[in-house]
Design a protein around this motif. Structure first.
Motif, short mmCIF file in Angstrom:
data_model
loop_
_atom_site.label_atom_id
_atom_site.label_comp_id
_atom_site.label_asym_id
_atom_site.label_seq_id
_atom_site.Cartn_x
_atom_site.Cartn_y
_atom_site.Cartn_z
N PRO A 126 -3.89 12.45 29.39
CA PRO A 126 -3.89 13.48 28.35
C PRO A 126 -2.52 13.61 27.67
CG PRO A 126 -3.95 14.48 30.51
CD PRO A 126 -4.06 13.00 30.72
N GLU A 143 -3.33 11.79 34.53
CA GLU A 143 -4.49 12.65 34.79
C GLU A 143 -4.23 13.49 36.05
OE1 GLU A 143 -7.68 13.52 32.83
OE2 GLU A 143 -7.11 11.42 32.51
N PRO A 190 -4.85 22.54 34.65
CA PRO A 190 -4.66 21.10 34.43
C PRO A 190 -4.16 20.82 33.01
CG PRO A 190 -6.90 21.60 35.18
CD PRO A 190 -6.24 22.89 34.87
N CYS A 250 -4.51 19.28 29.85
CA CYS A 250 -5.64 18.58 29.25
C CYS A 250 -5.31 18.14 27.82
CB CYS A 250 -6.90 19.43 29.30
SG CYS A 250 -6.63 21.15 28.94
N GLU A 251 -6.09 17.18 27.37
CA GLU A 251 -5.87 16.55 26.07
C GLU A 251 -5.80 17.60 24.96
OE1 GLU A 251 -5.36 13.28 25.45
OE2 GLU A 251 -5.07 13.85 23.37
N THR A 265 -0.58 19.25 36.31
CA THR A 265 -0.75 20.60 35.79
C THR A 265 0.21 20.82 34.62
OG1 THR A 265 0.90 21.49 37.27
CG2 THR A 265 -1.38 21.50 38.06
#
Ligand code: SF4
Ligand code: FES
Ligand code: FES
Lengths: 692, 184
Positions: A2, A15, A65, A67-68, A18
């Motif tokens: 991401p 991946e 997390p 993320c993208e 955090t």
């Protein structure tokens, strides 16, 4: 992978990372309390709140997390306000006793309050009161200061493997406690002090002793087992005030054992700070260095080389060992041994005495067989690694030997050495287990090697390793060496690397002792030898060089005061074969000297001067003896070669090699703290036995 | 006490080993028979979740409280560590860790009830029973506790006595209720 943006900076992260970790990579600081890189994520303190676009509320970055496409802000007014509010809530019940708190000056709550908090409190009611807990002789508690981050609970449960701490009650009445106020039973309990971000859990021996800004820090290596944990010595004046871990992910991660952390008070008692010689009446009297050396020289003059022998103890650094080896060679003596316990292990090939898998490599293993070892006591940090592997991949562990509670499930196959032969013949369930594993490993303890039949057992172990591909090179799994010897002496691997084993016609430890009591040996040089029964040396001329007035010194005719590990720069090789350097933190007490210097000075008096005058020159000599000493801090794979000796295996069961974890060497034996721990353990065990 | 609150440190009592070594708790055969069904409600890897219903079962068998021996038996049965069970037992007000009286009065103190007069109800209880929260009357009849929302806010203020809810209470109706209970 991401890609996200934090405060306008873009970053691509692996991946599973955090938001907090991504921010750390960018060098953006987000304050945290409950997050700890080596523990599971709890997400309960909310200190790490950040703003994320498309999220209606602030999010806990430690648990979010990356993320993208995420767009994160850490400097907006709402984040600032969230941080202030969280701190205000935390400080509602936190006593403002920083001036009398040991954590003052290195407290996360203090630092974060200064950096992110409001300037004053609006709270005018009573604060809550939490009773302090009794956690044994190492940990002092001030539970009013607890901010319920549960790091300690997670440490005890996850790393130490003793799920004894818990968060009792809820809301404002939540407390950290043990069930029915039991104390914590772990060899790693001191790390609770480090994980606690505030002053709720503190070191008892260090209590009210110093302020962090008064201390000088020296990086060093722990010598009380063969793991070679990275430590930091905090000293003030001429005293070690405390010992803390340094992070080394290949070895001890962020932890150290209680012995490494708390036995430093043993450095203050029973120290040898003057040379002594035994006079005609048999009493030890003070002497000058010159006098002591002369007595030795007088004694050595009529002797032939083969009438002199040398033994090396467990805490000795490579520099002193190489000097001793050179001295013995110059004297013409082949009798030298670094295996004071008589371990049946040879200096060649290297693979036969190393922990070849490496400590970090344990995490790749998918089966582990322990032989005659209790890693929890012999190497608590290797045990912690095994537990980590068990938690991550459910690593199956089996043991042959005395059963021990290791903090993870262990299948015990009894305490019968013949099982080892049965495994080799393929007539044991363990044969199948080893065969079926892709990355099998076996750990051979000193409890195997110290036996009379140690060499024979070692050979059978090697054959097992070869037969079941414990050591292999396969296209599918790559290079794997699962054959491991677990040492307990910090000096042992270094000694073997330098070849401190008997030369041609030389005697090993037990032969030296026998020959001495038979009068064949006239002089024995003990370099820090304290762990064995030295009574056979009664009538021999004994030189003891070391730092404590322990077993060795009491036998000596001449005592040469050496330096403890805190007082010299030394090179130690851990059980993996990792060569590590420690720095000198203090000066040796009184007249005591660094050990290689003593040997160097003695060699001059003996008329056979050793060819080095500075530490650098000694280190060049180390490299000359074994080129491996050139490269520090890494492990070099040892080539697999045949070793071991044909022999008969006896039916005697394996024995414990450590009687008490807390007292295993001359330093910990003189530590009051360690004595208390031992006492505490005994009391607990008797109470346990009574209840059961 | 000072306006800004005071704090001091207390040393806890040394553990009393006899508290854990009392008679071990065993489920009655009737309750024992219910256990397989309770365990079957949870997937094999989540059997520890059965700790709540099992504690409740044990508490009923023990007459309304959960002695340490019962926590020990249940945690051992589920293979969880003692302190994990203790955490659960102390977290839920559902579990009483001390013996309770014949009538367990639980006064809801959460804002809806508070706005409708729960503080007065609590005072009434304290005054007429002569005990504070967490205490039991000398005759073993009543135990008083303040709890969080009982989920009957529509009829606030609410009090739960054993397994019955009493709603829309006033100080007077509560007083009558207490007298009635004391009489029987
Ligand atoms: S004692 Fe320290 S580590 Fe444990 S919960 Fe409290 S603040 Fe956190
Ligand atoms: S650090 Fe994220 S919630 Fe505590
Ligand atoms: S607030 Fe009292 S029942 Fe909900």
């Amino acid at each position: 992978m991401p890609k996200l943006s934090i405060d306008g900076q873009e970053i691509i992260v692996p991946e599973g990372m955090t938001v907090l970790q991504a921010a750390t990579l960018l060098g953006i600081e987000i304050p945290v309390f409950c997050y700890h890189p080596k523990l599971s994520i709890a997400g309960n303190c909310r200190m790490c709140l950040v703003e994320m676009e498309d999220h209606p509320k602030p999010v806990a970055s430690c648990a979010m997390p990356a993320c993208e496409g995420a767009v994160v802000h850490t400097t907006t007014p709402s984040v600032k306000k969230a941080r202030q509010s969280i701190l205000e809530f935390l400080l509602i019940n936190h006593p403002l006793d920083c001036p009398i708190c040991d954590q003052g000056g290195e407290c996360d709550l203090q630092d974060i309050s200064v950096a992110y908090g409001r300037d004053a409190s609006r709270y005018a009611l009573n604060k809550r009161i939490v009773p302090d807990k009794e956690f044994g002789p190492l940990i002092e508690t001030a539970m009013n200061r607890c901010i319920q981050c549960t790091r300690c609970v997670r440490f005890a449960t996850e790393i130490a493997g003793v799920p004894e701490l818990g968060a009792i009650g809820r809301g404002e009445s939540m407390e950290i406690a043990t069930y029915l106020e039991k104390t914590i039973t772990s060899e790693l309990s001191g790390n609770l002090i480090d994980v606690c971000p505030v002053g709720a859990l503190m070191s008892k021996p260090y209590s009210s002793q110093a302020r962090p800004w008064e201390l000088s820090h020296t990086p060093s290596i722990d010598v009380q087992d063969a793991v070679g944990s990275a430590i930091r010595l905090d000293t003030r004046g001429a005293e070690v005030m405390r010992v803390l871990p340094r992070q080394n992910d290949d070895v001890n991660e962020a932890w150290i054992s209680d012995k490494a952390r708390f036995s430093y008070d043993g450095l203050k008692y029973q120290r040898l700070d003057q040379p002594y010689i035994r006079n005609k009446n048999g009493t030890l009297v003070l002497a000058s260095w010159e006098k002591a050396f002369e007595v030795i020289a007088d004694h050595f003059r009529p002797l032939k080389g083969h009438q002199i022998a040398a033994l090396v103890g467990d805490l000795v650094e490579a520099e002193a060992m190489v000097a001793l080896k050179d001295l013995m060679e110059a004297l013409g003596s082949p009798h030298i041994d670094c295996r004071q316990d008589g371990a049946k292990i040879e200096a060649n090939p290297r693979c036969s005495y190393l922990f070849n898998t490496t400590i970090a490599g344990i995490e790749r293993a998918d089966f582990c067989l322990l032989m005659g070892t209790n890693p929890r006591w012999e190497a608590p940090l290797i045990n912690a690694r095994l537990r980590k592997a068990y938690l991550a991949t459910a690593l199956p562990v089996a043991t042959i030997g005395l059963p021990h509670d290791l903090g993870y499930p262990v299948a015990s196959f009894g305490n019968d050495p013949f099982i080892v032969e049965k495994i080799l013949k393929g007539r044991h369930p363990l044969s199948t287990a080893l065969k079926e594993a892709n990355y099998p490993m076996m750990i051979i303890g000193q409890g195997v090697l110290r036996r009379e039949d140690g060499a024979a057992l070692l050979q059978v172990a090697r054959k097992i390793a070869e037969k079941y591909e414990v050591v292999h090179h396969k296209p599918s799994t790559g290079h794997w060496n699962g054959f491991n010897v677990l040492h307990t002496a910090a000096s042992r691997v270094g000694g073997l690397d330098l070849g401190l084993t008997p030369g041609p016609k030389g005697y090993a430890t037990h032969e030296i002792l026998k020959a001495a009591s038979a009068g064949k040996l006239k002089a024995v040089y003990l370099l820090g030898v304290d762990e064995i029964d030295l009574s056979p040396l009664e009538s021999t001329f004994v030189i003891y060089q070391g730092h404590h007035g322990d077993r060795g010194a009491s036998m000596a005719d001449v005592i040469l005061p050496g330096a403890a590990y805190t007082e010299k720069s030394g090179t130690y090789v851990n059980t993996e074969g990792r060569i590590q350097r420690s720095l000198q933190a203090l000066c040796p007490p009184g007249e005591a000297q660094e050990d290689w210097r003593i040997l160097r000075a003695l060699s001059t008096t003996l008329g056979i001067p050793l060819p080095y005058n500075t530490l650098e020159e000694v280190r060049l000599r180390l490299v000359a003896v074994n080129a491996l000493f050139e490269e520090t801090d890494t492990v070099q794979n040892a080539l697999w070669m045949p070793f071991g000796e044909e022999g008969k295996i006896s039916s005697d069961p394996f024995e414990n090699i450590i009687e008490s974890f807390y007292m295993t060497d001359s330093i910990s034996r003189h530590s009051v703290t360690m004595a208390q721990c031992r006492q505490d353990n005994v009391t607990r065990e008797t109470a346990h036995a009574r209840n059961a | 006490m000072a306006k800004y609150g005071i704090w001091f440190r207390m040393k806890c009592k040394v553990a009393n080993p006899s508290s854990s070594s009392c008679e071990p708790f065993v489920f009655s055969s009737e309750n024992e028979a219910k256990i397989p069904e309770i365990l079957s409600r949870y997937p094999p890897s989540r059997q520890v979740s059965a700790v709540l219903p099992l504690f409740e079962l044990a508490q009923r068998q023990c007459g309304g409280w959960l002695p340490p021996s019962a926590i020990e038996t249940v945690t051992a049965m589920l293979g969880m560590s003692l302190v994990r069970g203790y955490e659960v037992a102390t977290f839920y007000t559902l579990f009483n860790l001390k013996p309770i009286g014949k009538y367990h009065i639980q006064v809801c103190g959460t804002p809806p009830c508070m706005l409708r007069g729960s503080e007065e109800l609590l005072t009434t209880c304290k005054r007429s029973l002569g005990i504070d929260c967490g205490e039991t009357t000398k005759d073993g009849q009543f135990t008083l506790n303040e709890v969080e929302c009982l989920s009957a806010c529509v009829n606030a203020p609410v009090i739960q006595i054993n397994e019955t809810y009493y709603e829309n209470l006033t100080e007077e109706s509560l007083q009558d209720l207490l007298e009635e209970l004391a009489a029987c």
